[in-house]
Design an enzyme around this catalytic site. Structure first.
Site, PDB file in Angstrom:
ATOM      1  N   CYS A 140      30.421  -5.622  32.594  1.00 57.97           N
ATOM      2  CA  CYS A 140      31.280  -4.972  33.581  1.00 57.97           C
ATOM      3  C   CYS A 140      32.726  -5.411  33.387  1.00 57.97           C
ATOM      4  O   CYS A 140      33.017  -6.613  33.374  1.00 57.97           O
ATOM      5  CB  CYS A 140      30.816  -5.306  34.995  1.00 57.97           C
ATOM      6  SG  CYS A 140      31.825  -4.552  36.294  1.00 57.97           S
TER       7      CYS A 140
ATOM      8  N   PRO B 107      23.112   3.056  34.796  1.00 51.53           N
ATOM      9  CA  PRO B 107      23.364   2.652  36.196  1.00 51.53           C
ATOM     10  C   PRO B 107      24.840   2.812  36.544  1.00 51.53           C
ATOM     11  O   PRO B 107      25.633   1.881  36.427  1.00 51.53           O
ATOM     12  CB  PRO B 107      22.922   1.188  36.229  1.00 51.53           C
ATOM     13  CG  PRO B 107      23.050   0.726  34.819  1.00 51.53           C
ATOM     14  CD  PRO B 107      22.798   1.904  33.932  1.00 51.53           C
TER      15      PRO B 107
ATOM     16  N   GLN C  10      19.786  -3.053  38.371  1.00 55.26           N
ATOM     17  CA  GLN C  10      20.769  -3.819  37.616  1.00 55.26           C
ATOM     18  C   GLN C  10      21.457  -4.816  38.537  1.00 55.26           C
ATOM     19  O   GLN C  10      21.940  -4.444  39.611  1.00 55.26           O
ATOM     20  CB  GLN C  10      21.816  -2.908  36.975  1.00 55.26           C
ATOM     21  CG  GLN C  10      22.761  -3.648  36.041  1.00 55.26           C
ATOM     22  CD  GLN C  10      23.831  -2.757  35.451  1.00 55.26           C
ATOM     23  OE1 GLN C  10      24.739  -2.321  36.151  1.00 55.26           O
ATOM     24  NE2 GLN C  10      23.743  -2.480  34.155  1.00 55.26           N
TER      25      GLN C  10
ATOM     26  N   HIS D 262      27.405  -1.175  24.839  1.00 58.55           N
ATOM     27  CA  HIS D 262      28.463  -0.187  25.051  1.00 58.55           C
ATOM     28  C   HIS D 262      29.513  -0.401  23.964  1.00 58.55           C
ATOM     29  O   HIS D 262      30.040  -1.503  23.831  1.00 58.55           O
ATOM     30  CB  HIS D 262      29.071  -0.357  26.444  1.00 58.55           C
ATOM     31  CG  HIS D 262      30.074   0.696  26.799  1.00 58.55           C
ATOM     32  ND1 HIS D 262      30.732   0.712  27.993  1.00 58.55           N
ATOM     33  CD2 HIS D 262      30.525   1.768  26.115  1.00 58.55           C
ATOM     34  CE1 HIS D 262      31.556   1.753  28.039  1.00 58.55           C
ATOM     35  NE2 HIS D 262      31.448   2.403  26.897  1.00 58.55           N
TER      36      HIS D 262
END
Length: 619
Positions: free
Chosen positions: A437, A352, A406, A506
């Site tokens: 994020c 996303p 998301q 990630h």
């Protein structure tokens, strides 16, 4: 070198100023100027005067200072006049209305049909009904063919389309609207938007789950204090919670829905009071709350019974029959294994991508081999406020057969309500919660990667979301908040028990942002520690099919790889991974991909003046 000396000797300062060569050139202040030969001898290149910048102003004298003071005073007066001329909100709103009423903004209903009487609002319409004035000011049509006409469908923008010259006569715009609505779903209806604007939307399931998990009342105050203490530890630059502390939290923080609302362990209360003593004096209010909480613990046999009776009477008087059915029954609660699961194995997952992973780009990637797509990150608070720009991020095309959205939030109640709202109004296959994020504006609000420092908050959000809806809940995280202090390996075993069906890691910390290489060795370590029922996906630095192949061979337990920036660089990366080869793509094939993206963009954003202007923002 000889040619340059000839050119320099041809252009002298005396020729530029018109002074005879027999007289020595001089400046305006009487100082003699040097000849080009002298300048070259001093390693200074002579330049024509018209190519020289004006000299900087000399140091100001008293008179100049006085003039500067007068000029600054005038500037301040002009600035003050500008401040006085600042327009109010009412004036700005009036100007917007007048701009809408201008002939450039033709009524959409009239533009579709070409009939002035087609608008149901008549004279109350906010837009212009003057077709002749609109056609007189409309810019010339663009080169090319209307994307809707190319798809053998009428254009829904009619006269406002910038490709109106290619429209076919006799086409119905109503069928075009049906075609566009059938190809794209998850739009925000006006009725729901008005309820969100007025804060009248009811979230019965989310509120019931939040209440059953003990995320409200005195129990939640204790958890808030623990979160604040974690924030204090994080601000000192160390781990928020060590691995042993995480295990203790995981063991102590049992599902509150299985237990009565009391909290008998007095140790927790003492720890909270002790931590409260360490807080600044301005937080003295929490000490009173703790005293109240301790009183409730001592008199749990009386006070809590009264609270239960009071709450039960309130719910009976306020909630309807449908709301009572929404109350979760502990005996009928769905086990996480009984929920609908999505098998991400051997599937290519398009990440996303915020601000760039729009619907037209996802359609291009679907054609080139992507299996799973996800919408751009949407903020929970903006969705609950009914912002149309945020709801546009949830739109889904009919070609996206496996699609998720998301969301990003900082608190369990907002995330749970957003999840319930999406489940009611949208058609999605799974819901992903962003907990990685790194953007400052998101982290400062307590969302995104800030949640990596608050495991109790993470648990509350995941449990509240998974308990509200039956759709699969996935989580996207980073290795940790600080570089060199990874912590997901200590939480990976608990994330599955909290209700998540998959987690994407990630391989970078929040402090790294997107610098350095992703730590895939740490991702492998987390995959091996994860329970069998939890699917783990890896993300970071996948730019060729060899990268994906090597990661899968190095760690067979890895479900799949999420592709992010690699898809932006070359969207045909999905084809390379599926066919296990390097694609030596030609310039013509790249141009065809770009043409498809433009055509999809015109269908999505529109082929009128406003839709065309969106491309300027993308560029």
């Amino acid at each position: 070198m000889a040619e340059s000396s000839i050119d320099i000797s041809m252009v002298t300062n005396s020729e530029m100023e018109g002074v005879p060569s027999s007289q020595p050139p001089s400046n305006s202040d009487g100082a003699t100027q040097q000849t080009p030969e002298e300048l070259v001898g001093r390693a200074i290149a002579p330049i024509k005067r018209e190519f020289l910048r004006p000299p900087p102003p000399s140091r100001t004298t008293q008179n100049d200072a006085a003039s500067d003071a007068n000029s600054s005073a005038n500037a301040k007066q002009s600035q003050s006049s500008l401040v006085k001329e600042k327009k109010s909100k009412r004036q700005l709103k009036r100007e917007r209305r007048q701009e809408q009423k201008s002939s450039l903004n033709l009524c959409p209903e009239i533009a579709k049909t070409g009939d002035v009487n087609a608008c149901p609002y008549k004279n109350k319409c906010r837009f212009s009904h003057d077709i002749q004035a609109f056609m007189a000011q409309k810019p010339a049509d663009l080169e090319g063919e209307c994307p809707f006409v190319r798809a053998d469908a009428p254009c829904p923008y009619g006269l406002a389309c910038r490709f109106a010259g290619t429209h076919k006569d006799g086409a119905s715009a109503a069928s075009a609207n049906v075609l566009k609505k059938s190809s794209e779903v998850n739009g925000l209806s006006k009725d729901v938007q008005k309820l969100l604007w007025k804060n009248k939307m009811r979230f019965t399931k989310a509120d019931a789950v939040i209440k059953s998990l003990g995320l409200t009342g005195p129990n939640w105050k204790i958890k808030k204090l623990v979160d604040k203490e974690e924030d204090k530890v994080v601000s000192n630059g160390s781990h928020a919670v060590s691995e042993t502390e995480c295990k203790l939290v995981a063991n102590d923080s049992v599902d509150c829905s299985e237990c009565p609302p009391t909290f008998s362990p007095a140790d927790n209360v003492e720890e909270a009071c002790a931590s409260d003593e360490l807080r600044p004096s301005k937080k003295a209010k929490s000490v009173v709350d703790e005293k109240c909480c301790s009183d409730e613990v001592e008199n749990d046999a009386t006070v809590l019974e009264k609270d239960v009776e009071k709450n039960s009477t309130e719910t009976e008087s306020v909630h309807t029959a449908d709301d009572m059915l929404a109350e979760p029954d502990r005996s009928l609660k769905i086990h996480p294994r009984e929920k609908k699961l999505i098998d991400f194995r051997e599937k290519l997952y398009l990440a996303p991508l915020t601000t760039v992973g729009n619907l037209p780009f996802r359609r291009v990637c679907k054609i080139l081999g992507a299996d799973v797509t996800c919408g751009e990150m949407a903020m929970c608070t903006n969705l609950l406020q009914g912002q149309a720009s945020e709801w546009a991020l949830l739109r889904r095309h009919s070609s996206e057969d496996l699609f998720g959205v998301q969301i990003c939030g900082a608190h369990p109640d907002t995330v749970a309500r957003t999840v319930e709202l999406i489940d009611k109004e949208c058609t999605v296959d799974f819901i992903d919660i962003n907990m990685g994020c790194p953007i400052d504006i998101v982290v400062n609000k307590g969302a995104g990667s800030s949640l990596l420092t608050k495991p109790l908050r993470m648990k509350g959000i995941i449990e509240a979301a998974s308990g509200t809806v039956d759709k699969p809940i996935t989580v996207k995280v980073r290795t940790g908040y600080f570089e060199g202090k990874n912590r997901i390996d200590s939480l990976i075993a608990e994330i599955g028990s909290w209700g998540a069906t998959a987690v994407t890691i990630h391989g970078r910390s929040r402090q790294q942002r997107y610098s350095k290489l992703a730590d895939w060795d740490y991702i492998y370590q987390c995959v091996r520690k994860a329970p069998s029922m939890l699917q783990v996906l890896g993300n970071g630095d996948i730019f060729s099919y060899l990268d994906s192949k090597n990661h899968r061979s190095d760690c067979p337990e890895l479900s799949t790889c999420m592709i992010a920036r690699g898809a932006l660089i070359k969207p045909w990366l999905f084809t390379e991974i599926k066919e296990q080869r390097h694609w030596d793509i030609s310039s013509g094939e790249r141009l065809n991909i770009l043409k498809d993206y433009v055509r999809f963009g015109l269908e999505h954003w529109g082929s009128d003046r406003k839709g065309i202007s969106c491309w300027n923002g993308l560029a």
